[in-house]
Design a protein around this motif. Sequence first.
Motif, PDB file in Angstrom:
ATOM      1  N   PHE A 192       0.823  -1.207   0.000  1.00 53.30           N
ATOM      2  CA  PHE A 192       0.000   0.000   0.000  1.00 53.30           C
ATOM      3  C   PHE A 192       0.855   1.254   0.000  1.00 53.30           C
ATOM      4  CE2 PHE A 192      -3.107  -2.933   2.097  1.00 53.30           C
ATOM      5  CZ  PHE A 192      -4.009  -2.940   1.048  1.00 53.30           C
ATOM      6  N   ARG A 193       2.144   1.082   0.230  1.00 51.31           N
ATOM      7  CA  ARG A 193       3.033   2.248   0.291  1.00 51.31           C
ATOM      8  C   ARG A 193       3.496   2.605  -1.113  1.00 51.31           C
ATOM      9  NH1 ARG A 193       1.744   4.171   4.767  1.00 51.31           N
ATOM     10  NH2 ARG A 193       1.322   2.549   6.285  1.00 51.31           N
ATOM     11  N   GLY A 194       3.589   3.861  -1.387  1.00 52.13           N
ATOM     12  CA  GLY A 194       3.907   4.337  -2.739  1.00 52.13           C
ATOM     13  C   GLY A 194       5.308   4.038  -3.199  1.00 52.13           C
ATOM     14  N   SER A 196      -3.191  14.197   3.272  1.00 57.57           N
ATOM     15  CA  SER A 196      -2.074  13.265   3.174  1.00 57.57           C
ATOM     16  C   SER A 196      -1.400  13.097   4.537  1.00 57.57           C
ATOM     17  CB  SER A 196      -1.076  13.816   2.151  1.00 57.57           C
ATOM     18  OG  SER A 196      -0.034  12.895   2.017  1.00 57.57           O
ATOM     19  N   GLY A 197      -1.128  11.879   4.899  1.00 56.50           N
ATOM     20  CA  GLY A 197      -0.421  11.613   6.156  1.00 56.50           C
ATOM     21  C   GLY A 197      -1.340  11.489   7.352  1.00 56.50           C
ATOM     22  N   CYS A 198      -2.675  11.549   7.153  1.00 51.05           N
ATOM     23  CA  CYS A 198      -3.578  11.500   8.306  1.00 51.05           C
ATOM     24  C   CYS A 198      -3.810  10.072   8.787  1.00 51.05           C
ATOM     25  CB  CYS A 198      -4.905  12.177   7.965  1.00 51.05           C
ATOM     26  SG  CYS A 198      -5.878  11.244   6.764  1.00 51.05           S
ATOM     27  N   GLY A 199      -3.330   9.072   8.027  1.00 50.57           N
ATOM     28  CA  GLY A 199      -3.443   7.693   8.500  1.00 50.57           C
ATOM     29  C   GLY A 199      -4.408   6.833   7.708  1.00 50.57           C
ATOM     30  N   LYS A 200      -4.817   7.287   6.520  1.00 47.74           N
ATOM     31  CA  LYS A 200      -5.808   6.539   5.732  1.00 47.74           C
ATOM     32  C   LYS A 200      -5.281   5.148   5.353  1.00 47.74           C
ATOM     33  CE  LYS A 200      -5.938   9.597   2.379  1.00 47.74           C
ATOM     34  NZ  LYS A 200      -4.955  10.594   2.844  1.00 47.74           N
ATOM     35  N   THR A 201      -4.075   5.125   4.772  1.00 48.35           N
ATOM     36  CA  THR A 201      -3.502   3.851   4.327  1.00 48.35           C
ATOM     37  C   THR A 201      -3.276   2.913   5.506  1.00 48.35           C
ATOM     38  OG1 THR A 201      -2.477   4.894   2.426  1.00 48.35           O
ATOM     39  CG2 THR A 201      -1.553   2.797   3.144  1.00 48.35           C
ATOM     40  N   THR A 202      -2.828   3.498   6.601  1.00 41.38           N
ATOM     41  CA  THR A 202      -2.577   2.680   7.787  1.00 41.38           C
ATOM     42  C   THR A 202      -3.883   2.053   8.281  1.00 41.38           C
ATOM     43  OG1 THR A 202      -0.779   4.178   8.352  1.00 41.38           O
ATOM     44  CG2 THR A 202      -1.544   2.689  10.084  1.00 41.38           C
ATOM     45  N   LEU A 203      -4.952   2.851   8.338  1.00 40.36           N
ATOM     46  CA  LEU A 203      -6.247   2.317   8.778  1.00 40.36           C
ATOM     47  C   LEU A 203      -6.718   1.209   7.832  1.00 40.36           C
ATOM     48  CD1 LEU A 203      -8.710   2.366  10.633  1.00 40.36           C
ATOM     49  CD2 LEU A 203      -9.731   4.107   9.145  1.00 40.36           C
TER      50      LEU A 203
HETATM   51  N1  ADP Z   1       5.873   1.842   7.791  1.00 40.78           N
HETATM   52  C1  ADP Z   1       5.874   3.069   8.359  1.00 40.78           C
HETATM   53  N2  ADP Z   1       6.901   3.419   9.140  1.00 40.78           N
HETATM   54  C2  ADP Z   1       6.924   4.629   9.732  1.00 40.78           C
HETATM   55  N3  ADP Z   1       5.971   5.544   9.606  1.00 40.78           N
HETATM   56  C3  ADP Z   1       4.929   5.264   8.819  1.00 40.78           C
HETATM   57  C4  ADP Z   1       4.812   4.002   8.163  1.00 40.78           C
HETATM   58  N4  ADP Z   1       3.670   3.990   7.474  1.00 40.78           N
HETATM   59  C5  ADP Z   1       3.087   5.195   7.687  1.00 40.78           C
HETATM   60  N5  ADP Z   1       3.825   5.942   8.494  1.00 40.78           N
HETATM   61  C6  ADP Z   1       3.482   7.271   8.989  1.00 40.78           C
HETATM   62  O1  ADP Z   1       2.179   7.236   9.488  1.00 40.78           O
HETATM   63  C7  ADP Z   1       1.455   8.382   9.124  1.00 40.78           C
HETATM   64  C8  ADP Z   1       0.216   7.991   8.361  1.00 40.78           C
HETATM   65  O2  ADP Z   1       0.572   7.438   7.115  1.00 40.78           O
HETATM   66  P1  ADP Z   1      -0.464   6.935   6.031  1.00 40.78           P
HETATM   67  O3  ADP Z   1      -1.382   5.989   6.697  1.00 40.78           O
HETATM   68  O4  ADP Z   1       0.292   6.419   4.892  1.00 40.78           O
HETATM   69  O5  ADP Z   1      -1.225   8.266   5.647  1.00 40.78           O
HETATM   70  P2  ADP Z   1      -2.099   8.568   4.350  1.00 40.78           P
HETATM   71  O6  ADP Z   1      -2.352   7.283   3.651  1.00 40.78           O
HETATM   72  O7  ADP Z   1      -3.329   9.172   4.913  1.00 40.78           O
HETATM   73  O8  ADP Z   1      -1.330   9.522   3.544  1.00 40.78           O
HETATM   74  C9  ADP Z   1       2.390   9.250   8.300  1.00 40.78           C
HETATM   75  O9  ADP Z   1       2.958  10.223   9.150  1.00 40.78           O
HETATM   76  C10 ADP Z   1       3.453   8.292   7.850  1.00 40.78           C
HETATM   77  O10 ADP Z   1       4.681   8.942   7.704  1.00 40.78           O
END
Ligand code: ADP
Lengths: 381, 264
Positions: free
Chosen positions: A379-381, B66-73
Amino acid sequence: MFLLALKMLLGDRAKYWMLVGGLAFSSLLMTQQYSVFQGLMSWTTSHMRNMRASIWVVESRVEQVNESKAMRDTDVNRVRSVEGVDFAVPLFQGVLKARTADGSDKMIQMIGLHSGTLYGRPPRMIEGDIAQLRLPNSVVIDTLAMEGTRLGSGMGRPLRVGDVFEINDREARVVGICQTERHFFGYPYVFSSYDQALQYSPRQRKMLSMILAEPKPGWDTAEVAQRIMRETGLRAFTVPQLEASTIRWVWNNTGIPISFLTTIVLGFVVGVAVCGQTFYSFVLENLRNLGALKAMGASNGLLAGMLLFQAMIVGLIGFGMGIGLTALFGLTVAQSGQPPFKADAAFVFQSLAAVLVICALAALFGIRRVAKLEPAIVFRG
Amino acid sequence: MTTPFRSVNPVSLTAAPVVGNPPSSLAVGARGIVKVFGVGDARTQALKGADFEASEGELHLIVGPSGCGKTTLLSVLAGTLSSDQGEVNLFGTRLTGLSSSEVTRFRCRHIGFIFQQFNLIPTLSLVENVSVPLLLNGAGRRDAEAKAAERLRQVGLAGRERQLPTQLSGGQQQRVAIARALVHEPRLVICDEPTSALDSMTGHQIMELLSTAAKAPGRCVLIVTHDPRIYGYADRISVMEDGRVTHVHAGASLSSYIHSENRS
Ligand SMILES: Nc1ncnc2c1ncn2[C@@H]1O[C@H](COP(=O)(O)OP(=O)(O)O)[C@@H](O)[C@H]1O
Ligand SMILES: [Mg+2]
């Protein structure tokens, strides 16, 4: 999934050929060196196949078939009197110089056979009659001796029956040609009668090199050899015992096994290094794909199996090419017999196992990496 | 492990639930999700107690800066990332109570994935790529490829089964990815920024396919996006800010939210 795994690897031509090439090279190095080594080792025991005696009796300090320490003539009778011995005959073996038609000196492996029995005679005559060794000044030579670079030197053709050369200023008339297995020293075999061999050889106090003996029918060869040792104080070997002892001697007293072993180990290490490296970078480059598979529900076990399968398949292909090249090498050198070459089915399976171990080790790095892989990375770019 | 198949309550499809109302047929439920990345100075709290709900038959967008945690959730909801705190329920199965190999099996059976970068395997043909989820579920190769070919036809790629992904445009690749995500009839479809690598026209075509997919009985489609052009496809939108879901829009609230977002 395994078929797709294979396609994934085959799709990456560069890596695929790097892996197959590395494994082929490694297989070639290992199998070729091992075959030559086996060939060399078999050369060290070729006396036993060229003279085919059941029991070999030697001076008590002798450890191998290519070495002889002179014994007393009376030792033959002492061996004959041991219970279980059917007959025992003297044998002369020594490296002598022969003079060819053009006056050049060539080393020969002189074998003097007991003229009554001709026990220890070569297994196959190509021409002539071995019984004619009983005539004065007559010899049987092997096919190696015939050559222009050997005793045929100066003839303009191979030596043949009826030709004459000299050993120690004495005439040697060729009465037969035999087939022998090549000897480690590389000298051609020249057979004569025992008494004739003594005349060819420079005079010494003790001239008896070995005693060849045959057990009585129904007697166990090893047991008779044991009895000879016990009762005469000489050393007696059966064929397998002498073979083992000779090979042990080569291991302990020459650098040959170590230098071959080093190359073989090197081939193995190079295989692991090249394949491990290539396979690992294949895994790294496919990390996103592997991560996607993992996200979609491929278990670590399945992915490990897929990687192992990929590695094993390139292993089989690489090994096939390597052993093919080795076989080609073997066929090429079979003409001249040099360098020596010996391979059998068991050896093919052993080297295949070695190559598969290389592949498993190579895959292991990738498997570890994939096991630690977070599926969320996709999921990471 | 999973609840028996439940038919969709038609009310939940037609009458969109009002903000705050519990959905009639819960597909995804998450409470108090906390996820921390790294330690010490590198420590980031990506999720700070996020709550989330989505219903069956729903196309649900998760939006936010961007960076709010969408992908993580989304990763936590899909079971590809484990959370530090909180609970995730998918179709009545408590994901947070399963072992990691059980989670893997659950994903394999019930979840379809669509990635921003498509993530098709470049050396495999389209039909082979699409058949992967079926093969992972133990189908035979012939069977899997027949079903995969049918899916490719449904996304408008009939006759191109044997081509490689690199021979296709981005939009076509994403359609292959959709075919792959749907081929094993998963109950949950997870998409991270499915249109952000595509032009507007292609993006709309992709969204049409996804909203049709969401209408399948018992299914839920979750899409993370920051692309306001596609908000109109949503049945519900969860808005995230700084590691939490701060607003949920449906019905009338949804229309006005979309209106305001598309104007700004
Ligand atoms: N594997 C990781 N290691 C460290 N920090 C991460 C990782 N994945 C995400 N983050 C951090 O968690 C926060 C949320 O990321 P992410 O869920 O990707 O946001 P979004 O998808 O909304 O842009 C960001 O600050 C990002 O830098
Ligand atoms: Mg993101």
